[in-house]
Design a protein around this motif. Structure first.
Motif, PDB file in Angstrom:
ATOM      1  N   ASN A  98      -2.614   3.774   0.145  1.00 21.49           N
ATOM      2  CA  ASN A  98      -2.842   3.902   1.588  1.00 21.49           C
ATOM      3  C   ASN A  98      -3.301   5.318   1.896  1.00 21.49           C
ATOM      4  OD1 ASN A  98      -2.785   3.210   4.394  1.00 21.49           O
ATOM      5  ND2 ASN A  98      -0.854   4.345   4.553  1.00 21.49           N
ATOM      6  N   LYS A  99      -2.449   6.313   1.583  1.00 20.46           N
ATOM      7  CA  LYS A  99      -2.814   7.706   1.869  1.00 20.46           C
ATOM      8  C   LYS A  99      -2.324   8.594   0.730  1.00 20.46           C
ATOM      9  CE  LYS A  99      -3.738  10.838   5.408  1.00 20.46           C
ATOM     10  NZ  LYS A  99      -3.550  11.440   6.696  1.00 20.46           N
ATOM     11  N   LYS A 111       0.865  -1.192   0.000  1.00 22.21           N
ATOM     12  CA  LYS A 111       0.000   0.000   0.000  1.00 22.21           C
ATOM     13  C   LYS A 111       0.896   1.235   0.000  1.00 22.21           C
ATOM     14  CE  LYS A 111      -4.278  -1.679   0.795  1.00 22.21           C
ATOM     15  NZ  LYS A 111      -5.465  -1.337   0.052  1.00 22.21           N
ATOM     16  N   ASN A 152       1.854   5.342   0.211  1.00 21.63           N
ATOM     17  CA  ASN A 152       1.595   6.739   0.572  1.00 21.63           C
ATOM     18  C   ASN A 152       2.112   7.590  -0.584  1.00 21.63           C
ATOM     19  OD1 ASN A 152       0.575   6.067   3.090  1.00 21.63           O
ATOM     20  ND2 ASN A 152       2.563   6.228   4.099  1.00 21.63           N
TER      21      ASN A 152
END
Length: 425
Positions: free
Chosen positions: A28-29, A2, A4
């Motif tokens: 993820n972000k 995942k 960022n």
């Protein structure tokens, strides 16, 4: 894994990129710097100066960023990809040497000449020799003629005077205009190509490439392609003028030699390659290269992609582009830009925008907006992008304008003929 992700930029293109990346199962972000009220709905806006590379790097370290995606051209031409590569940080966007295809019109023209890539004939002058440029224009005696500031000018450095008098006025403006004289320290004068414009986009990891869509932009402010050049007043995708036969030639005669030529010269091109084309009687010719997605073309290309955009970008940064498929849905997308009255010259900001919540059957990408309290206000020349869909171009156009009419702000302006050129096909 995942990811960022940090996305740099704040316009409609960046909202479209953020929207596409936010749909990835690998995310993820998502952080957007500095972003806009639209990007805040799909990620977290952060107040960074994207021209301050050290500040960007500090944020990357503090927030465990795995990948940085660069939206606009300026940081790429300033070398942000080189800077981040020295930190062993994956970045999506070409390095400085490759980004010169957009950063210098003269560099691009000389590159095309070396690699036999079809383009207009040209001559280059520097600012001290604008008298020679004037003499050259008069000697050629062919109008319209194309005058291009060599450097970056935010989409406003190209002029197409139709008479000798207009050409002399442009030369004077390029010498004296505060906003243009740096970009026009060198000037490229080109023959005017007759045909229809279109843009074809490729994504490359430096070795291989894949076509990631085509579109037709509407650069002029006025109906029927009249008036001043802008950053783009609307677009649609796919463009019927880019037939299968034309696309084959674009790949064979333009994209392939560009990617292989950059690699041969020791500057592999990794990122989005925008080929701005004129489809002439002789075939496709390059008007200009850009080293990133077009704006507003990005806004009609990404909604057609059925591939996971983040996974495509990651494959690109890992030199594994040949392992991913790039597929599109079979709908046509149309984008209409709502601009501030007066754009591309002087305009007012801070106008309250109403009707945004009423837009249900189109995607809304913010460009020049800001949020104050619960209100969204205008904060730029190009304010909003409304992107509608349809089974064919006419339906896409009708659906888009039905949603455009729901939005209002003082002195709002938009063209009512976006896509009309495509209907002729």
């Amino acid at each position: 894994m995942k990811y960022n992700v940090l996305l740099l930029g704040s316009g409609g293109r960046e909202h479209a990129l953020a929207w596409a990346i936010a749909q990835s199962s690998s995310l993820n972000k998502l952080f957007i710097a500095p972003g806009n009220p639209g990007t805040a709905e799909v990620g977290e806006n952060v107040n960074l100066s994207i021209s301050d590379f050290d500040q960007v790097w500090d944020f990357i370290q503090d927030n465990d960023i795995n990948l940085t995606v660069v939206g606009p051209e300026q940081p790429l031409v300033d070398g942000i990809a080189n800077f981040l590569e020295t930190k062993n940080h994956p970045v999506f966007g070409p390095k400085l040497q490759a980004a010169m295809l957009e950063g210098s019109k003269e560099f691009a023209k000389e590159f095309m000449q070396r690699h036999n890539i079809p383009t207009a004939t040209y001559k280059v002058f520097d600012q001290n020799n604008f008298d020679e440029a004037a003499d050259y224009i008069k000697e050629q005696g062919k109008y319209p003629v194309v005058l291009k500031a060599d450097g970056l000018a935010g989409g406003k450095g190209v002029f197409i005077p139709e008479t000798e008098a207009e050409a002399m006025e442009v030369l004077e403006e390029l010498k004296t205009s505060d906003s243009l004289k740096d970009a026009a320290s060198r000037l490229v004068i080109e023959e005017f190509m007759i045909g229809e414009e279109a843009s074809v986009f490729a994504i490359s990891d430096g070795e291989s490439y894949k076509v990631i869509g085509n579109a037709q932009d509407h650069k002029r402010i006025g109906e029927g392609d009249t008036g001043l050049n802008t950053g783009g007043m609307g677009a649609y995708s796919p463009a019927p003028v880019v037939s299968t036969g034309i696309l084959d030639r674009v790949e064979r005669e333009i994209i392939e030699p560009t990617i292989s030529g950059m690699k041969e010269e020791g500057n592999p091109y990794a990122g989005i390659l925008y080929c701005g084309l004129m489809i002439t009687k002789e075939g496709p010719k390059v008007v200009e290269y850009n080293c990133r997605f077009g704006d507003p073309e990005c806004q009609v290309i990404l909604p057609r992609l059925t591939a996971d955009m983040l996974e495509v970008i990651v494959a690109c940064t890992e030199s594994k582009l040949d392992t991913v498929n790039i597929d599109f849905d079979d709908e046509v997308k149309c984008c209409v830009v709502l601009a501030s009255g007066g754009y591309p010259e002087s305009y007012e900001k801070g106008k309250v925008i109403t009707g945004l919540d009423d837009v249900k059957d189109a995607i809304l990408f913010h460009a020049g907006t800001k949020k104050e309290g619960n209100q969204i206000l205008t904060n730029g020349g190009r304010v909003l992008n409304v992107v509608g869909s349809g089974k064919d171009l006419q339906t896409a156009i009708d659906n888009t304008y039905a949603e455009v009419e729901k939005i209002a702000f003082d002195k709002a302006y938009y063209r009512s003929d976006i896509g009309a050129k495509g209907l002729k096909h």
